[in-house]
Design a protein around this motif. Structure first.
Motif, PDB file in Angstrom:
ATOM      1  N   GLU A 381       0.833  -1.217   0.000  1.00 42.20           N
ATOM      2  CA  GLU A 381       0.000   0.000   0.000  1.00 42.20           C
ATOM      3  C   GLU A 381       0.860   1.258   0.000  1.00 42.20           C
ATOM      4  N   THR A 384      -0.197   5.073   0.104  1.00 39.40           N
ATOM      5  CA  THR A 384      -0.789   5.720   1.273  1.00 39.40           C
ATOM      6  C   THR A 384       0.247   6.445   2.133  1.00 39.40           C
ATOM      7  N   TYR A 385       1.517   6.331   1.811  1.00 42.86           N
ATOM      8  CA  TYR A 385       2.565   7.045   2.549  1.00 42.86           C
ATOM      9  C   TYR A 385       3.681   7.410   1.574  1.00 42.86           C
ATOM     10  N   MET A 393       4.790   3.435  10.223  1.00 41.75           N
ATOM     11  CA  MET A 393       3.496   3.741  10.851  1.00 41.75           C
ATOM     12  C   MET A 393       2.398   2.866  10.265  1.00 41.75           C
ATOM     13  N   TYR A 394       2.437   2.655   8.960  1.00 40.82           N
ATOM     14  CA  TYR A 394       1.411   1.826   8.314  1.00 40.82           C
ATOM     15  C   TYR A 394       1.496   0.380   8.799  1.00 40.82           C
ATOM     16  N   MET A 395       2.715  -0.137   8.879  1.00 40.30           N
ATOM     17  CA  MET A 395       2.879  -1.536   9.254  1.00 40.30           C
ATOM     18  C   MET A 395       2.590  -1.761  10.739  1.00 40.30           C
ATOM     19  N   LYS A 397       0.674   0.187  12.610  1.00 36.70           N
ATOM     20  CA  LYS A 397      -0.677   0.680  12.938  1.00 36.70           C
ATOM     21  C   LYS A 397      -0.671   1.523  14.216  1.00 36.70           C
ATOM     22  N   SER A 398       0.464   2.198  14.457  1.00 37.33           N
ATOM     23  CA  SER A 398       0.581   3.057  15.634  1.00 37.33           C
ATOM     24  C   SER A 398       1.766   3.997  15.419  1.00 37.33           C
TER      25      SER A 398
END
Length: 445
Positions: A381, A384-385, A393-395, A397-398
């Protein structure tokens, strides 16, 4: 019909078949780029070849008519051409050979004629046509166009039937000549392997096309790194910023960074500082305030370059959908991205190789640069970044914390430094451990 006459006819048929074979392969193998260059130089035959490549149906129909007609005639003329002579020799050596002698004589004639056609009407002509495609295609185009006219009724029938079948199969009748990025990359890669294109030129061409795919945010100076003046900036503060951050241009804002007013050149301020005439930016009009180019963060670097050209500017502020300043970009930033792999500045600044399989990467490094260095084809994805910090951050989820770690492909990504929730640096290591498959060993009983 004597042996000599048959042999001459077979040689003529081999030559004819060779002509049609070379015509077919040379047209299919001719490179459009080279033909276009020949046409631009005034070669009329190259123009005709280009037209035939756009609609080759009639051309190939004539080729097939010629090849099949020659093959049939060769079979008729060459049938048993060596039989009497081989049979006579065999009967003298093996008088009781009988049917076996006849069979050997027949096979000798078959191998002689078939082998001659395979070697001299197919293999050699087609290899020559592949090597000298454009030269042969332009040399043969006029006689082939004559045959197209000569066999027009037959061409109309056979080609019409072929067109009907292709329509039933929903197959396009013409090939798509559109050139894609992949086609250009393939040509450039081939040129690099052949030594025609140097390695630096190779990277430069790739970077040019990457400008279409990279967002402006991948090359911008981020909001928190922008050095700007306010209208009520004190003289001491202005001097300190120019001394500590010797930029050629400075953003000017009314109160904060989101209240953009314009920008000034250092060369307009420095003379006043040296003369002691600068007492702030209240009289901003006297310091030659520049009109600021403001662009959205939805542009690609290629589109940004177009905006710079339209405005003859080299400095722009980037806003998001809420009209907040997210970054700043200059023409030099775009050029640095374009020349990144050539001068190696980008890799030295954001990506440091610590060992054979270890890299220290700045959190704001564009994901495209990380892909190049680590030789990763795609990140999950990735639309999205934009940075390696965004990937974390995407991987996760924080918001990444120090020592946070993920594995992707054969790499381990570990956060080694965080500053106020911002990922400063990551340590990337390549896992070289290979799993071995152990086969069970059966014990003999």
């Amino acid at each position: 019909m004597s042996f000599f006459v048959k042999l001459v006819i077979i040689l003529i048929l081999i030559g004819t078949s060779s002509f049609f074979s070379m015509s077919e392969i040379s047209l299919a193998a001719s490179r459009k780029i080279k033909l276009q260059r020949m046409a631009d130089e005034g070669n009329e035959r190259a123009v005709k070849v280009l037209k035939l490549q756009e609609d080759p149906g009639n051309y190939f129909t004539v080729v097939q008519i010629g090849l099949n007609a020659v093959a049939i005639l060769a079979g008729i003329v060459g049938d048993g051409i060596l039989n009497p002579y081989v049979l006579k020799i065999l009967n003298e050596i093996f008088p009781s050979g009988g049917h076996l002698n006849h069979t050997i004589a027949f096979l000798s004639s078959f191998i002689f004629v078939t082998g001659g056609f395979i070697e001299f009407a197919d293999l050699i002509p087609k290899r020559l046509a592949m090597i000298y495609s454009e030269e042969i295609a332009t040399s043969f185009v006029r006689p082939m166009l004559f045959f197209v006219k000569l066999f027009k009724p037959m061409v109309f029938v056979f080609n019409g039937i072929a067109n009907i079948i292709l329509k039933i199969l929903k197959t396009p009748e013409k090939r798509n000549e559109a050139i894609t990025y992949d086609d250009i990359f393939a040509v450039v890669d081939a040129g690099a392997q052949a030594g025609v294109v140097q390695q630096k030129e190779h990277h430069l061409i790739e970077n040019i096309f990457e400008l279409e795919q990279r967002w402006v945010s991948s090359a911008m100076t981020t909001r928190d790194e922008i050095i700007y003046f306010t209208l009520d900036e004190s003289e001491e503060s202005i001097k300190e910023k120019i001394a500590n951050y010797p930029h050629s241009k400075f953003l000017v804002c009314e109160n904060d960074i989101d209240s953009v007013y314009g920008y000034v050149d250092s060369k307009d301020i420095l003379p006043r500082i040296l003369k002691g005439e600068l007492s702030g930016l209240q009289n901003i009009k006297e310091i030659t305030l520049k009109n600021l180019l403001i662009i959205p963060n939805t542009l690609t670097l290629s589109e940004v370059l177009d905006r710079f050209n339209e405005r003859t500017s080299d400095f722009a502020i980037i806003l998001n959908e809420y009209a907040h300043v997210v970054g700043l970009i200059t023409l030099n930033d775009v050029v640095s991205t374009l020349m990144g792999d050539v001068v190696d500045t980008l890799q030295e600044e954001y990506i440091i190789k610590r060992g054979e399989n270890s890299w220290l990467i700045d959190g704001i490094t564009p994901i495209e640069d990380v892909k190049k260095v680590l030789d990763i084809e795609i990140f999950p994805e990735e639309d999205t970044y934009e940075t390696i910090a965004g990937f974390m951050m995407y991987m996760l989820k924080s918001i990444p914390k120090k020592a946070a770690m993920i594995k992707y492909e054969s790499y381990t990504f570990e956060v080694v430094d965080v500053d106020n929730y911002k990922v400063d640096q990551l340590l990337v290591t390549k896992d070289m451990v290979q799993q071995k498959l152990l086969e069970p060993i059966e014990e003999e009983k």
